[in-house]
Design a protein around this motif. Structure first.
Motif, PDB file in Angstrom:
ATOM      1  N   ALA A 160     -44.337  89.721  52.943  1.00 18.56           N
ATOM      2  CA  ALA A 160     -44.569  90.179  54.313  1.00 18.56           C
ATOM      3  C   ALA A 160     -45.545  89.215  54.986  1.00 18.56           C
ATOM      4  O   ALA A 160     -46.233  88.454  54.309  1.00 18.56           O
ATOM      5  CB  ALA A 160     -45.143  91.598  54.304  1.00 18.56           C
ATOM      6  N   PRO A 161     -45.641  89.277  56.314  1.00 17.64           N
ATOM      7  CA  PRO A 161     -46.561  88.371  57.004  1.00 17.64           C
ATOM      8  C   PRO A 161     -48.042  88.721  56.831  1.00 17.64           C
ATOM      9  O   PRO A 161     -48.900  87.885  57.053  1.00 17.64           O
ATOM     10  CB  PRO A 161     -46.151  88.474  58.466  1.00 17.64           C
TER      11      PRO A 161
ATOM     12  N   GLN B 211     -36.166  93.847  58.389  1.00 17.42           N
ATOM     13  CA  GLN B 211     -35.304  93.917  59.572  1.00 17.42           C
ATOM     14  C   GLN B 211     -35.921  94.818  60.641  1.00 17.42           C
ATOM     15  O   GLN B 211     -35.961  94.444  61.820  1.00 17.42           O
ATOM     16  CB  GLN B 211     -33.921  94.421  59.189  1.00 17.42           C
ATOM     17  N   SER B 212     -36.409  95.978  60.251  1.00 14.96           N
ATOM     18  CA  SER B 212     -36.954  96.920  61.231  1.00 14.96           C
ATOM     19  C   SER B 212     -38.219  96.393  61.905  1.00 14.96           C
ATOM     20  O   SER B 212     -38.512  96.748  63.037  1.00 14.96           O
ATOM     21  CB  SER B 212     -37.232  98.280  60.580  1.00 14.96           C
ATOM     22  N   GLN B 213     -38.948  95.533  61.201  1.00 10.13           N
ATOM     23  CA  GLN B 213     -40.187  94.981  61.751  1.00 10.13           C
ATOM     24  C   GLN B 213     -40.005  93.555  62.276  1.00 10.13           C
ATOM     25  O   GLN B 213     -40.975  92.898  62.618  1.00 10.13           O
ATOM     26  CB  GLN B 213     -41.295  95.037  60.702  1.00 10.13           C
ATOM     27  N   HIS B 214     -38.761  93.086  62.278  1.00  5.88           N
ATOM     28  CA  HIS B 214     -38.422  91.784  62.867  1.00  5.88           C
ATOM     29  C   HIS B 214     -39.215  90.657  62.198  1.00  5.88           C
ATOM     30  O   HIS B 214     -39.940  89.913  62.851  1.00  5.88           O
ATOM     31  CB  HIS B 214     -38.667  91.838  64.373  1.00  5.88           C
ATOM     32  N   CYS B 215     -39.099  90.572  60.851  1.00  4.14           N
ATOM     33  CA  CYS B 215     -39.836  89.565  60.073  1.00  4.14           C
ATOM     34  C   CYS B 215     -38.868  88.686  59.291  1.00  4.14           C
ATOM     35  O   CYS B 215     -37.958  89.194  58.642  1.00  4.14           O
ATOM     36  CB  CYS B 215     -40.758  90.235  59.062  1.00  4.14           C
TER      37      CYS B 215
ATOM     38  N   GLU C 219     -40.779  84.362  68.622  1.00  6.22           N
ATOM     39  CA  GLU C 219     -39.867  85.394  69.129  1.00  6.22           C
ATOM     40  C   GLU C 219     -38.759  85.744  68.139  1.00  6.22           C
ATOM     41  O   GLU C 219     -38.107  86.774  68.275  1.00  6.22           O
ATOM     42  CB  GLU C 219     -39.267  84.952  70.474  1.00  6.22           C
ATOM     43  N   ARG C 220     -38.533  84.900  67.103  1.00 10.14           N
ATOM     44  CA  ARG C 220     -37.511  85.181  66.087  1.00 10.14           C
ATOM     45  C   ARG C 220     -38.059  86.023  64.934  1.00 10.14           C
ATOM     46  O   ARG C 220     -37.319  86.395  64.043  1.00 10.14           O
ATOM     47  CB  ARG C 220     -36.964  83.884  65.500  1.00 10.14           C
ATOM     48  N   GLY C 221     -39.388  86.275  64.923  1.00 11.17           N
ATOM     49  CA  GLY C 221     -40.002  86.992  63.813  1.00 11.17           C
ATOM     50  C   GLY C 221     -40.365  86.057  62.665  1.00 11.17           C
ATOM     51  O   GLY C 221     -40.582  86.500  61.544  1.00 11.17           O
ATOM     52  N   ALA C 222     -40.430  84.764  62.947  1.00 14.75           N
ATOM     53  CA  ALA C 222     -40.831  83.767  61.956  1.00 14.75           C
ATOM     54  C   ALA C 222     -42.318  83.476  62.155  1.00 14.75           C
ATOM     55  O   ALA C 222     -42.770  83.244  63.280  1.00 14.75           O
ATOM     56  CB  ALA C 222     -40.013  82.491  62.117  1.00 14.75           C
ATOM     57  N   TRP C 223     -43.067  83.490  61.067  1.00 16.53           N
ATOM     58  CA  TRP C 223     -44.513  83.301  61.130  1.00 16.53           C
ATOM     59  C   TRP C 223     -44.860  81.836  60.944  1.00 16.53           C
ATOM     60  O   TRP C 223     -44.216  81.123  60.177  1.00 16.53           O
ATOM     61  CB  TRP C 223     -45.198  84.190  60.097  1.00 16.53           C
TER      62      TRP C 223
END
Length: 174
Positions: free
Chosen positions: A88-89, A161-165, A68-72
């Motif tokens: 990027a992820p 930031q915009s893609q929550h990554c 939920e934090r955008g951490a892969w």
């Protein structure tokens, strides 16, 4: 997620998360980063040991997702192993027939196209944000010339930031 992983999560629900030991570079390669490698420098300056075992790569790919934090992370049995990302992820591999595949072999549908301040090409797809593999720039140029993709200029920081990554996940509150 693999059934064996789901079973392990139920059996051992409170295994601590792991940080800094797994990384993904901008070419879609996975790297192990043990304590010794981590002490010699940050990723991607010091990458570590490239994972080449086909079955392990497939296992990571099947159990790779974001929190939920955008951490892969890679769910390794009961343990969540967070991934350091170079760019990027996702790393997109473009196919001659126009399909877009991720570094994990998932098909993706492009929604927008971006060019960052370093000249790197990113696609936001239904799976999320990814960088186009450097070997596929010829195919990407064909998509741009056809008008299929219309790259917009941006910064890498804004894209993330915009893609929550998160590139460098660290322990902390959700």
């Amino acid at each position: 997620m693999d059934a064996i992983v789901e079973a392990a999560l139920k059996k051992w629900p409170n295994v601590p998360h792991c940080y800094g030991w797994l990384a993904l570079d901008a070419r879609g390669d996975w790297y192990m980063r043990d304590d010794r490698i981590q002490a010699t420098g940050p990723f991607p300056l010091v990458k570590g040991s490239r994972i080449q075992h086909e079955k392990l790569i497939e296992f990571i790919a099947r159990n790779y997702e974001a929190d939920e934090r955008g951490a892969w992370f890679f769910q390794n049995g009961p343990q969540r192993v967070y991934v350091q990302l170079e760019a990027a992820p996702w790393v997109w591999r473009l196919q001659p027939d126009g399909r877009v595949l991720s570094h994990t072999s998932r098909e993706a549908l492009p929604q927008s196209c971006w060019l960052d301040e370093s000249g790197r090409l990113f696609l936001v797809c239904d799976l999320g944000l990814g960088i186009v593999h450097s070997q596929d720039m010829g195919l990407a140029a064909e998509q741009v010339e056809r008008g299929t993709w219309q790259p917009e200029e941006t910064t890498h920081a804004w894209l993330l930031q915009s893609q929550h990554c998160q590139l460098r996940p660290a322990p902390g509150p959700a």
